[in-house]
Design an enzyme around this catalytic site. Structure first.
Site, PDB file in Angstrom:
ATOM      1  CD  GLU A  54      -8.511   0.490   3.168  1.00 25.04           C
ATOM      2  OE1 GLU A  54      -8.803   0.306   4.354  1.00 25.04           O
ATOM      3  OE2 GLU A  54      -7.942   1.506   2.774  1.00 25.04           O
ATOM      4  CG  ASP A  62     -12.240   4.333  19.936  1.00 26.34           C
ATOM      5  OD1 ASP A  62     -13.475   4.141  19.953  1.00 26.34           O
ATOM      6  OD2 ASP A  62     -11.418   3.475  19.577  1.00 26.34           O
ATOM      7  CG  HIS A  99      -9.563   6.499   3.050  1.00 26.28           C
ATOM      8  ND1 HIS A  99     -10.243   7.515   3.702  1.00 26.28           N
ATOM      9  CD2 HIS A  99      -8.678   6.000   3.938  1.00 26.28           C
ATOM     10  CE1 HIS A  99      -9.782   7.614   4.931  1.00 26.28           C
ATOM     11  NE2 HIS A  99      -8.827   6.712   5.107  1.00 26.28           N
ATOM     12  NE  ARG A 132      -5.088  12.892   8.787  1.00 23.99           N
ATOM     13  CZ  ARG A 132      -5.285  11.654   8.347  1.00 23.99           C
ATOM     14  NH1 ARG A 132      -6.481  11.247   7.978  1.00 23.99           N
ATOM     15  NH2 ARG A 132      -4.267  10.830   8.266  1.00 23.99           N
ATOM     16  NE  ARG A 161      -3.533   2.268   2.499  1.00 22.36           N
ATOM     17  CZ  ARG A 161      -4.418   2.497   3.439  1.00 22.36           C
ATOM     18  NH1 ARG A 161      -4.473   1.729   4.495  1.00 22.36           N
ATOM     19  NH2 ARG A 161      -5.259   3.493   3.328  1.00 22.36           N
TER      20      ARG A 161
HETATM   21  P1  AMP Z   1     -10.789   2.325  11.212  1.00 24.54           P
HETATM   22  O1  AMP Z   1      -9.809   3.460  11.139  1.00 24.54           O
HETATM   23  O2  AMP Z   1     -11.572   2.114   9.970  1.00 24.54           O
HETATM   24  O3  AMP Z   1     -10.198   1.060  11.760  1.00 24.54           O
HETATM   25  O4  AMP Z   1     -11.885   2.778  12.296  1.00 24.54           O
HETATM   26  C1  AMP Z   1     -11.491   2.990  13.623  1.00 24.54           C
HETATM   27  C2  AMP Z   1     -12.600   3.685  14.375  1.00 24.54           C
HETATM   28  O5  AMP Z   1     -13.830   2.948  14.261  1.00 24.54           O
HETATM   29  C3  AMP Z   1     -12.284   3.684  15.867  1.00 24.54           C
HETATM   30  O6  AMP Z   1     -11.595   4.849  16.202  1.00 24.54           O
HETATM   31  C4  AMP Z   1     -13.643   3.656  16.493  1.00 24.54           C
HETATM   32  O7  AMP Z   1     -13.955   4.994  16.827  1.00 24.54           O
HETATM   33  C5  AMP Z   1     -14.606   3.202  15.423  1.00 24.54           C
HETATM   34  N1  AMP Z   1     -15.311   1.983  15.819  1.00 24.54           N
HETATM   35  C6  AMP Z   1     -14.909   0.700  15.713  1.00 24.54           C
HETATM   36  N2  AMP Z   1     -15.857  -0.141  16.215  1.00 24.54           N
HETATM   37  C7  AMP Z   1     -16.864   0.642  16.641  1.00 24.54           C
HETATM   38  C8  AMP Z   1     -18.130   0.392  17.256  1.00 24.54           C
HETATM   39  N3  AMP Z   1     -18.531  -0.829  17.519  1.00 24.54           N
HETATM   40  N4  AMP Z   1     -18.906   1.455  17.565  1.00 24.54           N
HETATM   41  C9  AMP Z   1     -18.501   2.709  17.294  1.00 24.54           C
HETATM   42  N5  AMP Z   1     -17.341   3.008  16.713  1.00 24.54           N
HETATM   43  C10 AMP Z   1     -16.530   1.997  16.403  1.00 24.54           C
END
Ligand code: AMP
Length: 404
Positions: free
Chosen positions: A389, A286, A182, A244, A93
């Site tokens: 991905e 998060d 992305h 961000r 990637r």
């Molecule tokens: P990614 O960067 O696509 O891995 O997404 C990460 C973000 O997804 C994390 O910072 C979480 O805030 C959110 N996330 C993952 N699982 C959940 C969930 N069950 N409920 C709410 N947010 C989630």
């Protein structure tokens, strides 16, 4: 063919080993090397029979990290291949293809040199991405390397969409323009949406894909081609994200610098790493933490969630205009796939555009599967589609190297 997909960050290296056979694929092993160059580095590896192991030990750089990955993949207890020579190709990637790459390529010396010239367009991601290519070339000399660019799927944008309204020479001299990121995710989920809709007798041409995760972006896809996307020259533009800021008045940058005494690089660092929902809430980047805090009455956490949803909704609205309507809206990424509440916040107010959201379907959407969360009589489909991905990178690598 056995393909190792590598996704290198500044201090991490994610990997997934795929086998392609008779038109089907399987994931043989996957894992992540964490804390490269820092204290406490380790490999979290999931190998044979899904067994998980943690391998601790010093890992100084990406070459060391790759050696550990090879050791894990060939380990006699939890490994899945007998030797590194079993790996037919590496798929990397790569963050930025700039205007040099509008599709995946084999990493020849010439292409590698072109990538090195684009390091200033992605100073945080490009050095580890390329360090990982260098490590593969050093440790497995005869194995081909494919580069899959985050920007490539967006290369179909028209000039009216990708130009910034700044002096034109900055585009010709420095290639300052919107690129978008992305791309592998937007490509995968828009493709899956088309397949899904064709199966139910629809012929979709206008799809809005919302990749909502720690980094978030939206794309408007017409007939399989991106016509606009929210991220820009760098991933800082567009939606509000975990850390961000996304879109803001560019004058804010000087204002922050003057008021706080920070220099330009420090100010941009704040916009990249200390802003977004983290900066507004003061709680976390998060969304699980934010939801919990908001439920306990934390007003800034509630504000951050409200702002995030509002901004996603505004982008969706603007892409309706860009596409002259829409056939489907797709949600993906950690938040898009998992946060029932965030999808509801975004979609509840969208009814004026022919979108009819169904709260019950949203609640019962199964994780890891394609789900329709629109009402039965909605003109526009709303789909939750898990992204993959790594699979896109593996497939591209397969196509570039099979039979070579
Ligand atoms: P990614 O960067 O696509 O891995 O997404 C990460 C973000 O997804 C994390 O910072 C979480 O805030 C959110 N996330 C993952 N699982 C959940 C969930 N069950 N409920 C709410 N947010 C989630």
């Amino acid at each position: 063919m056995t393909i190792l997909v590598l996704n290198a960050g500044s201090s991490s290296l994610k990997y997934q080993l795929f086998r392609f056979e008779n038109g089907a694929h399987a994931v043989l092993a996957k894992g992540v090397v964490e804390r490269i160059g820092l204290n406490g580095s380790f490999v979290g590896h999931k190998g044979k029979d899904g067994a998980e192991v943690r391998i601790d030990g010093a890992i100084a750089n990406h070459t060391d990290a790759l050696k550990k990955v090879f050791a894990a993949l060939t380990d006699k207890d939890y490994g899945v291949i007998s030797g590194v020579s079993d790996i037919s190709a590496f798929g990397h990637r790569i963050l930025h293809g700039a205007e040099d790459f509008n599709a995946s390529v084999l990493m020849t010396e010439e292409n590698l040199q072109k990538c090195r010239k684009n390091i200033d367009l992605g100073p945080l991601h490009m050095p580890p991405n390329l360090a990982c290519v260098d490590a593969c070339r050093e440790l497995a000399r005869d194995t081909p390397n494919a580069a899959v660019f985050d920007t490539a799927f967006h290369s179909t944008m028209d000039k009216t969409a990708f130009m910034y309204a700044i002096p034109y020479e900055y585009y010709t001299d420095y290639k300052i323009r919107k690129y978008g990121f992305h791309g592998t995710s937007h490509r995968y989920v828009s493709g899956e949406a088309i397949k899904y809709m064709e199966k139910i007798g629809k012929n979709p041409s206008r799809i809005i894909t919302c990749h909502l995760g720690n980094g978030s972006s939206i794309a408007a896809v017409k007939d399989g081609k991106v016509i606009d996307t929210s991220m820009g020259l760098t991933p800082l533009e567009g939606l509000m994200m975990g850390t961000r800021s996304g879109d803001l008045d560019p004058a804010v940058i000087e204002f922050i610098a003057v008021k706080t005494g920070k220099n330009l690089a420090e100010t941009i660092n704040i916009l990249n790493k200390k802003s977004g929902v983290l900066g507004v809430s003061g709680v976390s980047s998060d969304f699980r933490d934010l939801s919990a805090a908001a439920e306990e009455g934390n007003e800034r956490a509630e504000l951050a969630l409200g702002m995030f949803a509002y901004r996603v909704k505004k982008y969706i609205g603007s892409y309706f205009a860009a596409l002259n309507g829409a056939d489907a809206i797709v949600f993906t990424g950690g938040i898009g796939e998992n946060s029932v509440k965030m999808r509801e916040r975004i979609l509840k107010g969208l009814c004026g555009l022919g979108v009819k959201f169904c709260a019950e379907r949203n609640l019962s959407a199964k994780r890891g599967e394609i789900s329709e969360i629109n009402a039965a009589d909605s003109e526009i489909k709303i789909l939750v589609i898990p992204t993959d991905e790594e699979l896109v990178i593996a497939r591209e690598t397969f196509e570039l190297t099979a039979g070579k």
